[in-house]
Design a protein around this motif. Structure first.
Motif, short mmCIF file in Angstrom:
data_model
loop_
_atom_site.label_atom_id
_atom_site.label_comp_id
_atom_site.label_asym_id
_atom_site.label_seq_id
_atom_site.Cartn_x
_atom_site.Cartn_y
_atom_site.Cartn_z
N ASP A 192 0.84 -1.10 0.11
CA ASP A 192 -0.04 -0.07 -0.09
C ASP A 192 0.91 1.23 0.10
O ASP A 192 0.54 2.26 0.53
N ARG A 193 2.10 1.13 -0.80
CA ARG A 193 3.01 2.42 -0.65
C ARG A 193 2.33 3.28 -1.46
O ARG A 193 2.59 4.51 -1.17
N GLU A 194 1.41 3.23 -2.49
CA GLU A 194 0.79 4.21 -3.15
C GLU A 194 -0.28 4.99 -2.46
O GLU A 194 -0.18 6.19 -2.46
N THR A 195 -1.08 4.30 -1.84
CA THR A 195 -2.22 4.66 -1.27
C THR A 195 -2.37 4.02 0.31
O THR A 195 -2.55 2.82 0.26
N GLU A 196 -2.06 4.69 1.21
CA GLU A 196 -2.03 3.97 2.68
C GLU A 196 -3.45 3.37 2.90
O GLU A 196 -4.46 4.01 2.63
N GLY A 197 -3.37 2.07 3.31
CA GLY A 197 -4.46 1.29 3.64
C GLY A 197 -5.09 0.73 2.38
O GLY A 197 -5.81 -0.01 2.52
N GLN A 198 -4.56 0.92 1.08
CA GLN A 198 -5.16 0.08 0.00
C GLN A 198 -4.21 -0.73 -0.62
O GLN A 198 -3.35 -0.14 -1.63
N PHE A 199 -4.21 -1.89 -0.10
CA PHE A 199 -3.35 -2.71 -0.68
C PHE A 199 -3.82 -3.48 -2.33
O PHE A 199 -4.69 -3.61 -2.59
N VAL A 200 -2.70 -3.30 -3.02
CA VAL A 200 -2.87 -3.79 -4.50
C VAL A 200 -1.51 -4.52 -4.89
O VAL A 200 -0.41 -4.63 -3.93
N ASP A 201 -1.60 -5.16 -5.88
CA ASP A 201 -0.43 -5.76 -6.52
C ASP A 201 0.63 -4.91 -6.89
O ASP A 201 0.43 -3.78 -6.83
N GLY A 213 -5.16 -11.60 8.50
CA GLY A 213 -5.56 -11.99 9.67
C GLY A 213 -6.58 -10.97 10.33
O GLY A 213 -6.50 -10.04 9.89
N PRO A 214 -6.97 -11.22 11.61
CA PRO A 214 -7.87 -10.58 12.21
C PRO A 214 -7.24 -9.27 12.70
O PRO A 214 -5.97 -9.16 13.25
N GLY A 215 -7.73 -8.21 12.24
CA GLY A 215 -7.18 -6.89 12.81
C GLY A 215 -6.10 -6.33 11.42
O GLY A 215 -5.45 -5.41 11.88
N GLN A 216 -5.65 -7.17 10.55
CA GLN A 216 -4.74 -6.81 9.62
C GLN A 216 -5.54 -6.44 8.19
O GLN A 216 -6.55 -6.67 8.13
N PRO A 217 -4.65 -5.51 7.47
CA PRO A 217 -3.47 -4.79 7.87
C PRO A 217 -3.69 -3.70 8.80
O PRO A 217 -4.81 -3.05 8.81
N ASP A 218 -2.81 -3.33 9.76
CA ASP A 218 -2.89 -2.49 10.71
C ASP A 218 -1.96 -1.44 10.65
O ASP A 218 -2.07 -0.35 11.41
N ASP A 219 -0.91 -1.40 9.59
CA ASP A 219 0.19 -0.39 9.54
C ASP A 219 0.71 -0.10 10.96
O ASP A 219 0.89 1.07 11.38
#
Length: 253
Positions: A192-201, A213-219
């Motif tokens: 999510d280096r481009e947009t925090e909290g938005q994981f992409v490939d 997992g539970p509570g992930q991703p939590d940064d």
């Protein structure tokens, strides 16, 4: 002149006498004497007239067969009725452009097969590899940062692994166990280096499958921008510069 005439008459009389003698007639007032030698045959007489046509004779025997010979063709007769449709003949040879297209297609297929074989050879050169659909998950157990791990996999024609289905996620766990790396978190190709909290490939595409997992991703502490997978199969976010085992994904197309 008279003497000459008398000689001629005498010769004529003698000739008549000789002819009578030759024909067998007895001359008058003469006794039979010894026959003289036969005279020479006279000249042939003239041809007589043709006689009347006689009766037709019997039929003669059959003659020998004549030499075979083809006579001149006769006039063309009228067209006959249309015949039944014949069987389909064998396919003809392709035209030159078609052959060239086939040759080009074969060359392309051969090149594709060679490339495919080359990728498979690279995949099986790793100490641990597993075929998953059209992909191979491979590793030699090396550890690196996320970016260095991407470069490492690229050298082998692949990328850091990213499960796109639950089945692929389970297959990745089996690789972790067989490679002896299950006690460590392995990088997976999400960030999510481009947009925090938005994981992409790594190509910026939205994820079609996740297993956080539970509570992930939590940064945690605002410094976790890359993803990993744990020995439970759950995902977690971690720092991208940390050293984690690298598992590459090589796709065979």
């Amino acid at each position: 002149m008279m003497a000459l005439l008398k000689m001629f008459l005498r010769a004529f009389l003698l000739l008549q006498f000789a002819m009578q003698f030759l024909d067998g007639a007895e001359p008058q007032n003469c006794h039979g004497g010894v026959p003289g030698t036969p005279g020479h045959n006279g000249l042939p007489g003239r041809d007589g007239r043709d006689g009347k046509d006689g009766a037709i004779g019997p039929k003669g025997e059959k003659g020998e067969p004549g030499v075979n010979g083809q006579g001149t063709p006769g006039k063309a007769g009228p067209a006959g009725p249309t015949g039944d449709k014949g069987e389909r003949g064998p396919p003809g040879q392709p035209s030159l452009p078609a052959r060239e297209n086939i040759a080009d297609s074969l060359k392309s297929e051969i090149q594709h097969l060679n490339a495919k074989i080359s990728m498979i050879e690279k995949a099986v050169s790793f100490s641990t590899f597993r075929k998953v659909g059209q992909k191979y998950y491979v590793t030699d157990g090396i550890e690196a940062s996320f970016d260095n791990g991407m470069k490492y996999c690229k050298d082998f024609g692949g990328v850091i692994v990213l499960p796109s289905t639950a089945l692929e996620n389970q297959a990745l766990l089996k690789v972790l166990v067989s490679s002896g790396l299950s006690n460590k978190k392995q990088f997976i190709r999400v960030t999510d280096r481009e947009t925090e909290g938005q994981f992409v490939d790594t190509e910026g595409k939205q994820l079609t499958f996740t297993n956080w997992g539970p509570g992930q991703p939590d940064d945690y502490k605002g410094a976790q921008d890359c993803g990993t997978i744990t020995d439970t199969g759950l995902w977690d976010d971690v720092g991208c510069n940390g050293q984690h085992p690298i598992i590459c994904e090589i796709e065979i197309r």
